[in-house]
Write a protein that holds these residues in place. Structure first.
Motif, PDB file in Angstrom:
ATOM      1  N   MET A  83       0.216   9.971 -12.580  1.00  0.00           N
ATOM      2  CA  MET A  83       0.730  10.076 -10.926  1.00  0.00           C
ATOM      3  C   MET A  83       1.621   8.771 -10.812  1.00  0.00           C
ATOM      4  SD  MET A  83      -2.943  11.238  -9.374  1.00  0.00           S
ATOM      5  CE  MET A  83      -2.412  11.314  -7.807  1.00  0.00           C
ATOM      6  N   SER A  84       1.362   7.534 -11.365  1.00  0.00           N
ATOM      7  CA  SER A  84       1.956   6.444 -11.150  1.00  0.00           C
ATOM      8  C   SER A  84       3.535   6.491 -11.556  1.00  0.00           C
ATOM      9  CB  SER A  84       1.421   5.425 -11.761  1.00  0.00           C
ATOM     10  OG  SER A  84       2.056   4.178 -11.607  1.00  0.00           O
ATOM     11  N   VAL A  85       3.797   7.444 -12.608  1.00  0.00           N
ATOM     12  CA  VAL A  85       5.263   7.827 -12.836  1.00  0.00           C
ATOM     13  C   VAL A  85       5.755   8.624 -11.989  1.00  0.00           C
ATOM     14  CG1 VAL A  85       6.433   8.864 -14.801  1.00  0.00           C
ATOM     15  CG2 VAL A  85       4.688   7.362 -15.554  1.00  0.00           C
ATOM     16  N   CYS A  86       5.043   9.573 -11.652  1.00  0.00           N
ATOM     17  CA  CYS A  86       5.571  10.397 -10.722  1.00  0.00           C
ATOM     18  C   CYS A  86       6.123   9.817  -9.328  1.00  0.00           C
ATOM     19  CB  CYS A  86       4.532  11.554 -10.177  1.00  0.00           C
ATOM     20  SG  CYS A  86       4.144  12.980 -11.306  1.00  0.00           S
ATOM     21  N   TYR A  87       5.018   9.182  -8.696  1.00  0.00           N
ATOM     22  CA  TYR A  87       5.434   8.292  -7.370  1.00  0.00           C
ATOM     23  C   TYR A  87       6.842   7.195  -7.930  1.00  0.00           C
ATOM     24  CZ  TYR A  87       1.390  10.149  -5.309  1.00  0.00           C
ATOM     25  OH  TYR A  87       0.305  10.676  -4.860  1.00  0.00           O
ATOM     26  N   LYS A  88       6.620   6.810  -8.893  1.00  0.00           N
ATOM     27  CA  LYS A  88       7.981   5.794  -9.306  1.00  0.00           C
ATOM     28  C   LYS A  88       9.220   6.681  -9.363  1.00  0.00           C
ATOM     29  CE  LYS A  88       5.264   2.611 -12.176  1.00  0.00           C
ATOM     30  NZ  LYS A  88       4.929   2.076 -13.398  1.00  0.00           N
ATOM     31  N   GLU A  89       9.174   7.835  -9.949  1.00  0.00           N
ATOM     32  CA  GLU A  89      10.333   8.639  -9.922  1.00  0.00           C
ATOM     33  C   GLU A  89      10.691   9.512  -8.687  1.00  0.00           C
ATOM     34  OE1 GLU A  89      11.026  11.185 -13.509  1.00  0.00           O
ATOM     35  OE2 GLU A  89      10.122   9.626 -14.667  1.00  0.00           O
ATOM     36  N   LEU A  90       9.746   9.409  -7.849  1.00  0.00           N
ATOM     37  CA  LEU A  90      10.023   9.895  -6.307  1.00  0.00           C
ATOM     38  C   LEU A  90      10.444   8.890  -5.522  1.00  0.00           C
ATOM     39  CD1 LEU A  90       6.808  12.243  -6.050  1.00  0.00           C
ATOM     40  CD2 LEU A  90       9.355  13.052  -5.848  1.00  0.00           C
ATOM     41  N   LEU A  91      10.617   7.804  -6.147  1.00  0.00           N
ATOM     42  CA  LEU A  91      10.745   6.545  -5.139  1.00  0.00           C
ATOM     43  C   LEU A  91       9.859   6.135  -4.201  1.00  0.00           C
ATOM     44  CD1 LEU A  91      14.710   6.965  -5.012  1.00  0.00           C
ATOM     45  CD2 LEU A  91      13.452   5.694  -6.767  1.00  0.00           C
ATOM     46  N   ALA A  92       8.385   6.315  -4.192  1.00  0.00           N
ATOM     47  CA  ALA A  92       7.483   6.522  -3.410  1.00  0.00           C
ATOM     48  C   ALA A  92       6.440   5.183  -3.897  1.00  0.00           C
ATOM     49  CB  ALA A  92       6.863   7.599  -3.181  1.00  0.00           C
ATOM     50  N   PRO A  93       6.950   3.955  -4.173  1.00  0.00           N
ATOM     51  CA  PRO A  93       5.764   3.253  -4.979  1.00  0.00           C
ATOM     52  C   PRO A  93       4.554   2.702  -4.172  1.00  0.00           C
ATOM     53  CG  PRO A  93       7.980   1.991  -4.493  1.00  0.00           C
ATOM     54  CD  PRO A  93       8.272   3.594  -4.257  1.00  0.00           C
ATOM     55  N   GLU A  94       4.828   3.078  -2.592  1.00  0.00           N
ATOM     56  CA  GLU A  94       3.932   2.859  -1.738  1.00  0.00           C
ATOM     57  C   GLU A  94       2.587   3.670  -1.938  1.00  0.00           C
ATOM     58  OE1 GLU A  94       6.437   5.778  -0.213  1.00  0.00           O
ATOM     59  OE2 GLU A  94       6.781   4.125  -1.178  1.00  0.00           O
ATOM     60  N   GLU A  95       2.881   4.771  -2.507  1.00  0.00           N
ATOM     61  CA  GLU A  95       1.780   5.603  -2.917  1.00  0.00           C
ATOM     62  C   GLU A  95       0.888   5.162  -4.047  1.00  0.00           C
ATOM     63  OE1 GLU A  95       0.951   8.220  -1.009  1.00  0.00           O
ATOM     64  OE2 GLU A  95       2.865   8.305   0.332  1.00  0.00           O
ATOM     65  N   ILE A  96       1.429   4.360  -4.790  1.00  0.00           N
ATOM     66  CA  ILE A  96       0.608   4.188  -6.055  1.00  0.00           C
ATOM     67  C   ILE A  96      -0.847   3.191  -5.821  1.00  0.00           C
ATOM     68  CG2 ILE A  96       0.685   2.585  -8.384  1.00  0.00           C
ATOM     69  CD1 ILE A  96       3.766   3.537  -8.350  1.00  0.00           C
ATOM     70  N   PRO A  97      -0.635   2.280  -5.021  1.00  0.00           N
ATOM     71  CA  PRO A  97      -1.698   1.474  -4.662  1.00  0.00           C
ATOM     72  C   PRO A  97      -3.138   2.452  -4.418  1.00  0.00           C
ATOM     73  CG  PRO A  97      -0.327   0.320  -3.697  1.00  0.00           C
ATOM     74  CD  PRO A  97       0.485   1.808  -4.142  1.00  0.00           C
ATOM     75  N   ASP A  98      -2.852   3.382  -3.420  1.00  0.00           N
ATOM     76  CA  ASP A  98      -3.985   4.456  -3.059  1.00  0.00           C
ATOM     77  C   ASP A  98      -4.817   5.000  -4.305  1.00  0.00           C
ATOM     78  OD1 ASP A  98      -5.437   6.040  -1.115  1.00  0.00           O
ATOM     79  OD2 ASP A  98      -4.355   7.527  -1.725  1.00  0.00           O
ATOM     80  N   ILE A  99      -3.852   5.346  -5.367  1.00  0.00           N
ATOM     81  CA  ILE A  99      -4.798   6.075  -6.402  1.00  0.00           C
ATOM     82  C   ILE A  99      -5.668   5.036  -7.113  1.00  0.00           C
ATOM     83  CG2 ILE A  99      -2.959   7.677  -6.749  1.00  0.00           C
ATOM     84  CD1 ILE A  99      -1.673   6.511  -9.073  1.00  0.00           C
ATOM     85  N   TYR A 100      -4.994   3.636  -7.394  1.00  0.00           N
ATOM     86  CA  TYR A 100      -6.016   3.037  -8.014  1.00  0.00           C
ATOM     87  C   TYR A 100      -7.163   2.275  -7.096  1.00  0.00           C
ATOM     88  CZ  TYR A 100      -3.091   3.145 -12.127  1.00  0.00           C
ATOM     89  OH  TYR A 100      -2.285   3.715 -13.261  1.00  0.00           O
ATOM     90  N   GLU A 101      -6.870   2.207  -5.781  1.00  0.00           N
ATOM     91  CA  GLU A 101      -8.263   1.769  -5.084  1.00  0.00           C
ATOM     92  C   GLU A 101      -8.983   3.018  -4.885  1.00  0.00           C
ATOM     93  OE1 GLU A 101      -5.567   1.507  -1.335  1.00  0.00           O
ATOM     94  OE2 GLU A 101      -5.075  -0.506  -1.786  1.00  0.00           O
ATOM     95  N   ARG A 102      -8.718   4.106  -5.107  1.00  0.00           N
ATOM     96  CA  ARG A 102      -9.605   5.083  -5.202  1.00  0.00           C
ATOM     97  C   ARG A 102     -10.317   5.074  -6.437  1.00  0.00           C
ATOM     98  NH1 ARG A 102      -8.875   9.568  -1.459  1.00  0.00           N
ATOM     99  NH2 ARG A 102      -7.139   9.501  -0.103  1.00  0.00           N
ATOM    100  N   ALA A 103      -9.514   4.883  -7.574  1.00  0.00           N
ATOM    101  CA  ALA A 103     -10.128   5.026  -8.832  1.00  0.00           C
ATOM    102  C   ALA A 103     -11.226   3.837  -9.012  1.00  0.00           C
ATOM    103  CB  ALA A 103      -9.150   4.544  -9.685  1.00  0.00           C
ATOM    104  N   LEU A 104     -10.833   2.707  -8.259  1.00  0.00           N
ATOM    105  CA  LEU A 104     -11.860   1.454  -8.229  1.00  0.00           C
ATOM    106  C   LEU A 104     -13.133   1.664  -7.600  1.00  0.00           C
ATOM    107  CD1 LEU A 104      -9.194  -1.408  -8.064  1.00  0.00           C
ATOM    108  CD2 LEU A 104     -10.860  -0.998  -9.943  1.00  0.00           C
ATOM    109  N   LYS A 105     -12.976   2.524  -6.707  1.00  0.00           N
ATOM    110  CA  LYS A 105     -14.227   2.949  -5.676  1.00  0.00           C
ATOM    111  C   LYS A 105     -15.354   3.637  -6.748  1.00  0.00           C
ATOM    112  CE  LYS A 105     -12.329   3.521  -1.286  1.00  0.00           C
ATOM    113  NZ  LYS A 105     -11.997   4.514  -0.195  1.00  0.00           N
ATOM    114  N   ASP A 106     -14.709   4.568  -7.948  1.00  0.00           N
ATOM    115  CA  ASP A 106     -15.635   5.121  -8.937  1.00  0.00           C
ATOM    116  C   ASP A 106     -15.912   4.000 -10.111  1.00  0.00           C
ATOM    117  OD1 ASP A 106     -15.504   7.643  -7.472  1.00  0.00           O
ATOM    118  OD2 ASP A 106     -13.542   7.718  -8.308  1.00  0.00           O
ATOM    119  N   SER A 107     -14.815   3.231 -10.173  1.00  0.00           N
ATOM    120  CA  SER A 107     -15.468   2.249 -11.433  1.00  0.00           C
ATOM    121  C   SER A 107     -14.919   0.856 -10.889  1.00  0.00           C
ATOM    122  CB  SER A 107     -14.284   2.534 -12.732  1.00  0.00           C
ATOM    123  OG  SER A 107     -14.613   4.066 -13.088  1.00  0.00           O
TER     124      SER A 107
END
Length: 217
Positions: A83-107
């Motif tokens: 997902m991180s690679v996708c957002y980088k290639e979409l030139l949307a790095p602002e989307e990356i924090p959200d996925i890891y913030e969500r992941a940290l809620k689980d871990s």
């Protein structure tokens, strides 16, 4: 679903990764669809299909997949990285924090996710949140390297807002670095590298900034 890598899934994904590496995006979509017919909730296959769509300039379809997957709890490491690679290639790095913030809620104590989130904040120049994450990393691990991530974040915050830097950021960064220098921590090779690099840069840089830049504020 575990958030750790699944070797069984890794083997299944290898032909899909190979297609992407060989720039055969159409084949990658076909291989992803084949996997998804057998296992509809194979999230990494979905995201790799999205990556193929990105490279085929089918951004709307890629984003639809990513938006669907990112709300899923306990995503595994492969999926998050893809997902991180996708957002980088979409030139949307602002989307990356959200996925890891969500992941940290689980871990919440996953060091790798925390470092990935720190780096995501760095890309966005979100100095305040990267400093907060560096502080959490050091509290979690006692790794001296994160002390210098903290100090560097404060230094950047201060350069962005010189008034704040003068009264808080620069003095605090200097205090953190000098306090860490006095500690006898076993930091390992990586920690030693950060110790030499960041302590030298921070102490010299912060003092220089205080002595020179801020005298005109």
């Amino acid at each position: 679903m575990s958030n750790r890598r699944d070797p069984h899934h890794d083997r299944k994904l290898r032909p899909l990764y190979d297609a992407l590496d060989n720039l055969n995006n159409k084949q990658a979509v076909q291989r992803a669809d084949k996997l998804l017919k057998k296992e509809k909730d194979f999230h990494c296959a979905k995201v790799l299909k999205a990556l193929a769509f990105v490279r085929m300039l089918r951004q709307k379809e890629a984003m639809a997949i990513l938006n669907d997957v990112k709300t899923t709890p306990n995503l595994d490491e492969n999926t998050l990285q893809a997902m991180s690679v996708c957002y980088k290639e979409l030139l949307a790095p602002e989307e990356i924090p959200d996925i890891y913030e969500r992941a940290l809620k689980d871990s919440p104590n996953n060091e790798d996710y925390m470092t990935q989130l720190f780096m995501a904040y760095v890309r966005l120049r979100d100095y305040k949140r990267q400093q907060q994450m560096a502080t959490k990393l050091h509290k979690l691990t006692a790794n001296a390297a994160y002390t210098y991530w903290n100090a560097m974040s404060l230094l950047l915050m201060g350069h962005e807002n010189l008034e704040l830097g003068k009264v808080m950021c620069f003095p605090l960064a200097l205090k953190i670095v000098e306090k860490s220098k006095d500690k006898t921590e076993t930091v390992g090779e990586e920690g030693t590298f950060y110790y030499v690099l960041f302590s030298t840069f921070c102490v010299v840089g912060i003092r220089s900034t205080i002595d020179n830049t801020l005298k005109n504020v």
